[in-house]
Design a protein around this motif. Structure first.
Motif, PDB file in Angstrom:
ATOM      1  N   LEU A 187      -9.153   1.386   2.809  1.00 43.44           N
ATOM      2  CA  LEU A 187      -8.706   0.085   3.313  1.00 43.44           C
ATOM      3  C   LEU A 187      -9.778  -0.563   4.183  1.00 43.44           C
ATOM      4  O   LEU A 187     -10.001  -1.779   4.113  1.00 43.44           O
ATOM      5  CB  LEU A 187      -7.402   0.258   4.099  1.00 43.44           C
ATOM      6  N   ARG A 188     -10.456   0.232   5.029  1.00 43.22           N
ATOM      7  CA  ARG A 188     -11.501  -0.321   5.884  1.00 43.22           C
ATOM      8  C   ARG A 188     -12.693  -0.809   5.050  1.00 43.22           C
ATOM      9  O   ARG A 188     -13.312  -1.831   5.363  1.00 43.22           O
ATOM     10  CB  ARG A 188     -11.985   0.736   6.872  1.00 43.22           C
ATOM     11  N   PHE A 234       0.855  -1.186   0.000  1.00 42.20           N
ATOM     12  CA  PHE A 234       0.000   0.000   0.000  1.00 42.20           C
ATOM     13  C   PHE A 234       0.890   1.235   0.000  1.00 42.20           C
ATOM     14  O   PHE A 234       1.815   1.350   0.806  1.00 42.20           O
ATOM     15  CB  PHE A 234      -0.916   0.016   1.234  1.00 42.20           C
ATOM     16  N   TYR A 235       0.558   2.158  -0.924  1.00 48.20           N
ATOM     17  CA  TYR A 235       1.366   3.363  -1.043  1.00 48.20           C
ATOM     18  C   TYR A 235       0.517   4.626  -0.972  1.00 48.20           C
ATOM     19  O   TYR A 235       0.884   5.596  -0.312  1.00 48.20           O
ATOM     20  CB  TYR A 235       2.131   3.331  -2.364  1.00 48.20           C
ATOM     21  N   SER A 236      -0.627   4.631  -1.645  1.00 44.35           N
ATOM     22  CA  SER A 236      -1.427   5.854  -1.719  1.00 44.35           C
ATOM     23  C   SER A 236      -2.856   5.695  -1.215  1.00 44.35           C
ATOM     24  O   SER A 236      -3.602   6.661  -1.171  1.00 44.35           O
ATOM     25  CB  SER A 236      -1.479   6.359  -3.179  1.00 44.35           C
ATOM     26  N   TRP A 248       0.319  -6.826   5.533  1.00 38.47           N
ATOM     27  CA  TRP A 248       0.161  -5.566   4.829  1.00 38.47           C
ATOM     28  C   TRP A 248       1.449  -4.778   4.942  1.00 38.47           C
ATOM     29  O   TRP A 248       1.939  -4.517   6.042  1.00 38.47           O
ATOM     30  CB  TRP A 248      -0.997  -4.774   5.422  1.00 38.47           C
ATOM     31  N   HIS A 249       1.990  -4.353   3.807  1.00 32.52           N
ATOM     32  CA  HIS A 249       3.228  -3.579   3.747  1.00 32.52           C
ATOM     33  C   HIS A 249       2.884  -2.144   3.371  1.00 32.52           C
ATOM     34  O   HIS A 249       2.301  -1.889   2.308  1.00 32.52           O
ATOM     35  CB  HIS A 249       4.190  -4.165   2.714  1.00 32.52           C
ATOM     36  N   PHE A 250       3.232  -1.202   4.220  1.00 31.52           N
ATOM     37  CA  PHE A 250       2.971   0.211   3.979  1.00 31.52           C
ATOM     38  C   PHE A 250       4.282   0.901   3.608  1.00 31.52           C
ATOM     39  O   PHE A 250       5.282   0.792   4.328  1.00 31.52           O
ATOM     40  CB  PHE A 250       2.362   0.871   5.226  1.00 31.52           C
ATOM     41  N   SER A 302      -4.215   3.596  15.991  1.00 33.75           N
ATOM     42  CA  SER A 302      -5.488   2.910  16.257  1.00 33.75           C
ATOM     43  C   SER A 302      -5.841   1.941  15.141  1.00 33.75           C
ATOM     44  O   SER A 302      -6.297   0.814  15.394  1.00 33.75           O
ATOM     45  CB  SER A 302      -6.595   3.940  16.434  1.00 33.75           C
ATOM     46  N   PHE A 303      -5.605   2.364  13.879  1.00 32.08           N
ATOM     47  CA  PHE A 303      -5.895   1.485  12.741  1.00 32.08           C
ATOM     48  C   PHE A 303      -4.941   0.290  12.724  1.00 32.08           C
ATOM     49  O   PHE A 303      -5.336  -0.836  12.382  1.00 32.08           O
ATOM     50  CB  PHE A 303      -5.796   2.274  11.439  1.00 32.08           C
ATOM     51  N   ARG A 304      -3.712   0.523  13.093  1.00 33.30           N
ATOM     52  CA  ARG A 304      -2.746  -0.580  13.137  1.00 33.30           C
ATOM     53  C   ARG A 304      -3.133  -1.601  14.203  1.00 33.30           C
ATOM     54  O   ARG A 304      -3.062  -2.814  13.975  1.00 33.30           O
ATOM     55  CB  ARG A 304      -1.348  -0.022  13.417  1.00 33.30           C
ATOM     56  N   LYS A 305      -3.586  -1.133  15.360  1.00 34.83           N
ATOM     57  CA  LYS A 305      -4.029  -2.062  16.407  1.00 34.83           C
ATOM     58  C   LYS A 305      -5.255  -2.837  15.963  1.00 34.83           C
ATOM     59  O   LYS A 305      -5.412  -4.025  16.278  1.00 34.83           O
ATOM     60  CB  LYS A 305      -4.315  -1.284  17.688  1.00 34.83           C
ATOM     61  N   GLU A 306      -6.120  -2.181  15.216  1.00 34.58           N
ATOM     62  CA  GLU A 306      -7.319  -2.863  14.725  1.00 34.58           C
ATOM     63  C   GLU A 306      -6.949  -3.972  13.743  1.00 34.58           C
ATOM     64  O   GLU A 306      -7.517  -5.067  13.787  1.00 34.58           O
ATOM     65  CB  GLU A 306      -8.243  -1.851  14.060  1.00 34.58           C
TER      66      GLU A 306
END
Length: 357
Positions: free
Chosen positions: A302-303, A294-296, A325-327, A341-345
Motif C-alpha cells: 500500500l505504501r 483492501f483485503y489481502s 480506504w475500506h479494510f 501508525s499506518f492509519r495515522k499516516e
C-alpha cells in the motif's frame, strides 16, 4: 502624727456634746404583692415557653418549605428527563446516551405511543399511568415511564402519567414525601406530607416534520380508500431493527470490491494521476468520493503502490473530492488490519480509513 491634748487644756476648753435628732423609720412590709424580688424569674418562666414554641414552629415551617421546594424541583426535572428521552426507550435517563444500533422501531409513534388509529382525529386514546417507584412495567409507554424510578431518592413516591393528544404529548409527574413534625406543630400547620406536580411537553421535530408531510401530501389521496386496520398492517418494520443490515462474509479482494460498489452505489473507474500513472478505483460514488477495498494487500504494498497515487489525486482535486480506504479483516483476530501508525499516516495525508468487521 497624732495630736495629744493635755488634761489642763481639756479643763480649760470643755467639749460640747451635740445630740443627733432621732430618725423615725417606717417598719418594712413583707407583703408578697409589693415585693419585687424574683420578678425577673417569674416573667422569664412565663415568656420563655411561648418564645420556644414560636422558634420551634418557625424552624419546622422552614424545613417544610425547603422540602416542598425540593420535591417540586424533583417532579419538574423528572418530567423533563422523561420527555427528553421519550423518542428512544434505550436512552439513559440521566445522561441521554444510547447505542445507535438500538431503537424502538420506525413506526413506534403510530403503534406504540397511545395513538388510536393511523389518521385519527386530534384526540388521544386515553392515558397511561404508573406508580413510582416501579420495579416492572408492561407495555412500551409504561416501561418508558418506569425509568423515572432511577431519579427518585429513597422516601419519595408518586405517579407518572403520559397523555397523547397527537399534536401535544404531555408527561405529568406527581411526587409525595412524608413530613414528620411534632403534634403541637401539626395542630397549627396541619401538614404531614409535601406534594408537587411537574408537567413537561414532548417536543419531537422529526415527528412534526413527518406528520406535516404525510398530512399535506397523502391525507386527501388516501382518505376513505383504506381502513385504519389495513393502514396499520401496511406499516412493516424493517427486517434489521439494529440498522446493521444482512451479514456478509468477505473472502476475497474481488468480493470486497463488489460489496463496496453496492454499499456506496458507485462504479469502477480508471483515473490517471498527474505523473501519468493509472489508478483503478473500486467505487466512485455520485459525490465524487473514491472508495477502495483492501483485503489481502500488505502495508508495504500500500505504501509503495497505492498511497502515492491517491495522494496525487487528492492534491490535483479535480477527478476526486475525497478518498476512503475500506479494510476488510480476514478473521476475528484482526491481524490483517492496518497498524495504528499506518492509519495515522493515512489520515494525515487526507485519506479516510474505514474498518469493516
Amino acid at each position: 502624727m497624732p495630736i495629744r491634748i493635755s488634761k489642763t487644756t481639756a479643763q480649760l476648753y470643755p467639749v460640747r456634746q451635740v445630740r443627733r435628732p432621732a430618725v423615725h423609720r417606717k417598719p418594712k412590709r413583707n407583703s408578697l404583692a409589693t415585693s419585687e424580688q424574683g420578678s425577673f424569674t417569674l416573667e422569664a418562666s412565663l415568656v420563655f415557653p411561648v418564645i420556644l414554641m414560636c422558634t420551634v414552629t418557625l424552624l419546622f415551617l422552614g424545613m417544610y418549605v425547603y422540602q416542598r421546594v425540593f420535591v417540586q424541583q424533583m417532579a419538574r426535572s423528572t418530567a423533563e428527563r422523561l420527555a427528553f428521552t421519550w423518542d428512544n426507550s434505550h436512552k439513559d435517563i440521566v445522561t441521554g446516551n444510547f447505542n445507535p444500533s438500538k431503537s424502538d422501531g420506525l413506526y413506534w409513534r403510530l403503534t406504540q405511543d397511545n395513538i388510536s388509529d393511523l389518521f385519527g382525529m386530534l384526540t388521544g386514546s386515553g392515558s397511561s399511568q404508573i406508580q413510582l417507584p416501579a420495579l416492572a412495567a408492561n407495555g412500551q409507554v409504561e416501561r418508558k415511564l418506569a425509568k423515572a424510578s432511577v431519579l427518585l431518592p429513597q422516601g419519595i413516591t408518586g405517579t407518572a402519567k403520559f397523555v397523547n393528544y397527537v399534536l401535544d404529548r404531555q408527561i405529568e409527574v406527581k411526587l409525595n414525601k412524608s413530613y414528620i413534625i411534632p403534634p403541637f406543630v401539626d395542630k397549627w400547620l396541619h401538614v404531614n406530607k409535601t406534594s408537587a406536580t411537574g408537567i413537561s411537553h414532548i417536543v419531537d421535530p422529526i415527528e412534526l416534520i413527518r406528520l406535516t408531510d404525510i398530512t399535506r401530501t397523502y391525507f386527501q389521496t388516501i382518505k376513505g380508500r383504506i381502513s385504519p386496520q389495513k393502514a396499520k398492517e401496511a406499516l412493516i418494520e424493517p427486517e434489521y431493527g439494529d440498522l446493521a443490515g444482512p451479514e456478509v462474509t468477505i473472502k476475497s479482494e474481488r468480493q470486497a470490491a463488489a460489496y463496496l460498489k453496492k454499499l456506496v452505489g458507485g462504479k469502477e473507474v480508471v483515473l490517471e494521476t498527474v505523473s501519468g500513472l493509472s489508478r483503478t478505483v473500486d467505487a466512485l460514488d455520485a459525490r465524487g468520493i473514491a472508495h477502495q477495498a483492501f483485503y489481502s494487500m500488505t502495508e508495504f504494498q500500500l505504501r509503495r503502490e497505492q498511497m502515492p497515487k491517491d495522494i496525487e489525486l487528492l492534491k490535483q482535486g479535480t477527478q476526486v473530492k475525497g478518498i476512503v480506504w475500506h479494510f476488510f479483516k480476514k478473521d476475528a483476530s484482526g491481524k490483517e488490519m492496518p497498524s495504528s501508525s499506518f492509519r495515522k499516516e493515512l489520515e494525515s495525508k487526507g485519506i479516510v480509513v474505514v474498518i469493516h468487521n
